[in-house]
Design a protein around this motif. Structure first.
Motif, PDB file in Angstrom:
ATOM      1  N   ASN A 145       1.166  -1.301   0.104  1.00  0.00           N
ATOM      2  CA  ASN A 145       0.148   0.075   0.312  1.00  0.00           C
ATOM      3  C   ASN A 145       1.255   0.966  -0.477  1.00  0.00           C
ATOM      4  O   ASN A 145       0.581   2.333  -0.246  1.00  0.00           O
ATOM      5  CB  ASN A 145      -1.018  -0.302   1.107  1.00  0.00           C
ATOM      6  N   ASN A 146       2.065   1.333   0.239  1.00  0.00           N
ATOM      7  CA  ASN A 146       2.982   2.619   1.091  1.00  0.00           C
ATOM      8  C   ASN A 146       3.217   3.027  -1.088  1.00  0.00           C
ATOM      9  O   ASN A 146       3.929   4.192  -1.458  1.00  0.00           O
ATOM     10  CB  ASN A 146       4.076   2.011   1.431  1.00  0.00           C
ATOM     11  N   PHE A 202      -2.627   6.430  -0.683  1.00  0.00           N
ATOM     12  CA  PHE A 202      -2.782   5.324   0.211  1.00  0.00           C
ATOM     13  C   PHE A 202      -1.598   6.481   1.115  1.00  0.00           C
ATOM     14  O   PHE A 202      -0.463   7.229   0.706  1.00  0.00           O
ATOM     15  CB  PHE A 202      -2.360   3.876   0.158  1.00  0.00           C
ATOM     16  N   ARG A 203      -1.789   6.237   2.311  1.00  0.00           N
ATOM     17  CA  ARG A 203      -0.862   7.361   2.726  1.00  0.00           C
ATOM     18  C   ARG A 203       0.475   5.953   3.751  1.00  0.00           C
ATOM     19  O   ARG A 203      -0.058   4.765   3.575  1.00  0.00           O
ATOM     20  CB  ARG A 203      -1.494   7.730   4.964  1.00  0.00           C
ATOM     21  N   SER A 225       9.886   7.925   0.984  1.00  0.00           N
ATOM     22  CA  SER A 225      10.138   9.830   1.906  1.00  0.00           C
ATOM     23  C   SER A 225       9.665  10.092   1.099  1.00  0.00           C
ATOM     24  O   SER A 225       8.871  11.816   1.668  1.00  0.00           O
ATOM     25  CB  SER A 225      10.844   9.724   2.643  1.00  0.00           C
ATOM     26  N   PHE A 226       9.835  10.891   0.017  1.00  0.00           N
ATOM     27  CA  PHE A 226       8.670  11.784  -1.016  1.00  0.00           C
ATOM     28  C   PHE A 226       7.994  11.771  -0.872  1.00  0.00           C
ATOM     29  O   PHE A 226       6.914  12.261  -1.037  1.00  0.00           O
ATOM     30  CB  PHE A 226       9.908  11.111  -2.469  1.00  0.00           C
ATOM     31  N   GLU A 227       7.298   9.972  -1.032  1.00  0.00           N
ATOM     32  CA  GLU A 227       5.693  10.057  -1.638  1.00  0.00           C
ATOM     33  C   GLU A 227       4.923  10.400   0.032  1.00  0.00           C
ATOM     34  O   GLU A 227       3.794  10.824  -0.073  1.00  0.00           O
ATOM     35  CB  GLU A 227       5.088   8.566  -1.266  1.00  0.00           C
ATOM     36  N   VAL A 228       6.145  10.418   1.218  1.00  0.00           N
ATOM     37  CA  VAL A 228       5.273  11.080   2.380  1.00  0.00           C
ATOM     38  C   VAL A 228       4.610  11.954   2.020  1.00  0.00           C
ATOM     39  O   VAL A 228       3.251  12.850   2.408  1.00  0.00           O
ATOM     40  CB  VAL A 228       5.899  10.524   3.558  1.00  0.00           C
ATOM     41  N   GLY A 229       5.475  13.281   1.599  1.00  0.00           N
ATOM     42  CA  GLY A 229       4.606  14.459   1.445  1.00  0.00           C
ATOM     43  C   GLY A 229       4.429  14.748   0.043  1.00  0.00           C
ATOM     44  O   GLY A 229       2.995  15.837   0.340  1.00  0.00           O
TER      45      GLY A 229
END
Length: 690
Positions: free
Chosen positions: A48-49, A54-55, A604-608
């Motif tokens: 899902n990441n 998806f968070r 990490s980039f996808e989090v933001g």
């Protein structure tokens, strides 16, 4: 008999280019990466990441075997009855000294007082002596041990004979045996050791005096101590020590309680009941037991916020700080609940949960602020909401990737990521921000600039230069031809297109390129059974409770922010883009940093990017939709500073992501740009209406 259970390690093959929307995947083998997972639920969470919408979540959603946990976690769950080697100097820590000032002195005084009462009863003198010893212990319990001695019970020798003939033969043999000869060895059976709290203990007068006079006072004292130390989270060792004292030591006869230095009790370690070395452990945030103590802290915040309406006991600044701080753990538990449900459900359920609860933290604050500002006739809260929206975008675009690059670069000299995937994500973000700020650009091009509070340097009103403090574009109802005929339809159109784009991204993930996310389970070793922390229904219940508490905290935040805005010398823009924008995102920042430390900088980039896309494609359209049904005066037109800061941030990020490499120099550049923009907000004049 020990049984060995064969387990398998799941390997999840997923695509690193999950966010690529334009390029066809030709060579599937080159696009796949293998991720190790302990079980199928963790495998689904990791997959899902990499999915759009998806968070991204780093923490485990399943329970790991205790033996596989780190020594720090094992220490948190250990009982306070283990004797360890230590030096006297190691006990004088800041946490132990803090214990003396917070708890030790008054607990010791309570024991002295109870000891005096027991001495006056005459019958309770043994317990008075115990209270005196415990008062010395609780003043400084570190490095000391409390032993519970056992009751010695005599052993009886029993002879077991099969029949009467054997008994007669044994008697004849005894009569004919010389006195100096050794007698036969008898089989001894030792009675089990009795408990100290036997019938004799409960029949003593001293016990009745203790149960009527001393024990109730100490029970209340230790209950209060447990509650306070448990709520403070980091002082949970004190709560454990107090609970064990109440449950075991105070219910043991005083003659069986022995207090000594821990080193002296090493020979009788099996009899040690309590042995504590440190009163504070900063890692106890991992020991929150589904957040029970954290939720209790939030309840305390709500009580002081709603009970003390007139601020007689607590000031507005303190209430604002506690309400904002309470948002941090609530954001974490909302994220944990979303990840738990998504990992145990199919794609459709996970997508719906991420789209709804994924933005609930920010939306509760935004809607609460808009409603309160509308009721008070205060346009300042609307500007604060716009500043918080822009601040979230700037933080997700610049600060989160930048800080992850810096911290990850300290451990890994250079980290690589898929530049095409990052480029597509940045392009999608650029399109989203372009759509959000399109009405602003339109109003700048065709709107009428209106200035208020203007003064003439020459003293006349007809000629000379004017100095104005409040200039803005007229978007009121009086400018009907521009706002109602052009800008308002444009806002509604964009508010429809942005959620449609989000749905298209979900369809891309589910249907068009679903083969990218196929999960392949390979052979290996791992944990076969998956015991989840939260089941789906439990996670849903926690999500609902956290959402309700989040609404209450948002209400307190907006209620007590006004005095801060009125009396603060700092620009209201700055408060919006920093405190109100980034505090709810602290759990996401922690997730991004953990991904970077594990050399998965792309996540990490996808989090933001995920947060920024949800702001543009979900949160802002919902605010516009809410304004249609309940007019709070929200207009999707931002100030010039919001506009150019957001566009400049996207351009900088697109340039950084071009080469597919990441190090702490690039991260430093992003963080520096972020703080330069914050400096602009810090010195900017207050928005109109504030």
């Amino acid at each position: 008999m020990t049984t060995h259970v064969e387990t398998r390690r799941r390997r999840v093959d997923t695509d690193k280019q999950a966010c690529s929307f334009v390029e066809e995947i030709r060579d599937e083998n080159l696009c796949k990466t293998t991720i190790s997972a302990e079980n199928e639920v963790e495998a689904q969470k990791l997959a899902n990441n990499y999915k759009f919408g998806f968070r991204k979540w780093k923490s485990h959603v399943t329970e790991r075997p205790f033996e596989d946990r780190s020594d720090i976690v094992k220490e948190l769950y250990s009982e306070l009855n283990v004797i360890k080697p230590y030096s006297v100097g190691s006990l004088f820590t800041c946490g132990n000294v803090l214990y003396v000032f917070l708890f030790g002195w008054w607990i010791s005084l309570v024991y002295v007082f109870v000891g005096l009462l027991m001495f006056l009863t005459v019958f309770g003198i043994p317990y008075a002596k115990l209270c005196w010893r415990l008062s010395c212990y609780f003043l400084w319990p570190f490095g000391k041990s409390i032993e519970k001695s056992s009751v010695s019970v005599p052993a009886y020798s029993v002879k077991i004979l099969e029949d009467n003939s054997a008994l007669e033969a044994e008697e004849d043999r005894k009569l004919s045996s010389p006195l100096l000869l050794s007698t036969p060895v008898e089989e001894t059976i030792e009675e089990p050791t009795g408990s100290p709290q036997d019938d004799h203990y409960w029949r003593r007068m001293s016990t009745y005096a203790w149960l009527l006079v001393g024990f109730p006072l100490l029970a209340v004292t230790h209950f209060v101590l447990c509650l306070i130390s448990w709520l403070l989270v980091f002082t949970i060792p004190v709560a454990k020590m107090s609970a064990k004292t109440l449950h075991i030591i105070l219910r043991t006869p005083p003659e069986h309680v022995h207090i000594s230095q821990a080193i002296e009790a090493q020979e009788h370690e099996d009899r040690v009941v309590l042995c504590c070395y440190h009163a504070v452990n900063l890692y106890y945030y991992k020991y929150t037991v589904d957040g029970i103590n954290v939720f209790a802290v939030i309840i305390v915040t709500l009580v002081i916020g709603y009970v003390d309406k007139t601020n007689q006991f607590v000031s507005s600044e303190v209430k604002f700080a506690t309400a904002v701080s309470s948002i941090i753990p609530l954001s974490y538990y909302i994220g944990m609940g979303i990840a738990s449900i998504s990992a145990q459900s199919n794609f459709a359920v996970g997508a719906v949960v991420n789209a709804t609860f994924g933005s609930i933290t920010e939306l509760t604050f935004y809607i609460t602020a808009l409603v309160r500002g509308h009721h008070q006739g205060n346009k300042c809260l609307e500007e604060i909401v716009k500043a918080a929206l822009t601040g979230t975008l700037l933080g997700c675009i610049l600060f989160i990737p930048g800080i992850c690059m810096i911290i990850g670069g300290l451990r890994h000299r250079e980290q690589r990521f898929n530049s095409r995937s990052a480029g597509v994500s940045s392009s999608l973000l650029f399109i989203s921000i372009g759509g959000v700020f399109a009405p602003t650009l339109f109003s700048k091009a065709y709107g009428n600039l209106v200035c208020e509070d203007c003064t003439n340097s020459t003293g006349t009103n007809t000629s000379g230069s004017f100095t104005c403090k409040n200039c803005h574009y007229d978007l009121s109802a009086n400018s009907y031809s521009l706002f109602h005929s052009h800008i308002e339809p444009l806002v509604y159109t964009i508010s429809i297109l942005l959620p449609v784009s989000y749905i298209i991204g979900l369809i891309f993930t589910l249907k068009t390129h679903s083969h990218i996310y196929d999960i392949h389970i390979g052979d290996g070793t791992g944990h076969l059974g998956a015991s989840v922390h939260w089941s789906r229904w439990r996670a849903l219940l926690i999500l609902i409770i956290a959402t309700v508490l989040m609404s209450a905290c948002a209400d307190l935040t907006t209620e007590h922010i006004q005095p801060i805005l009125s009396h603060s010398s700092v620009s209201q823009y700055f408060i919006g883009v920093t405190v109100l924008a980034m505090v709810p995102e602290i759990p996401e920042i922690v997730n991004g940093v953990q991904f970077a430390l594990q050399n998965t900088i792309s996540l990490s980039f996808e989090v933001g990017s995920c947060i920024a896309v949800q702001v543009c494609m979900i949160q802002i359209p919902i605010l516009v939709l809410f304004n249609i049904f309940y007019d709070v005066g929200f207009v999707l037109v931002f100030s010039d500073l919001h506009l150019w800061a957001s566009i400049f941030s996207v351009i900088v990020v697109n340039y950084i992501f071009m080469d597919g490499k990441s190090d702490y120099f690039q991260g430093t550049a992003l963080v520096v740009v972020y703080f330069i923009l914050l400096a602009l907000y810090f010195f900017a004049p207050s928005p109109a209406g504030c």
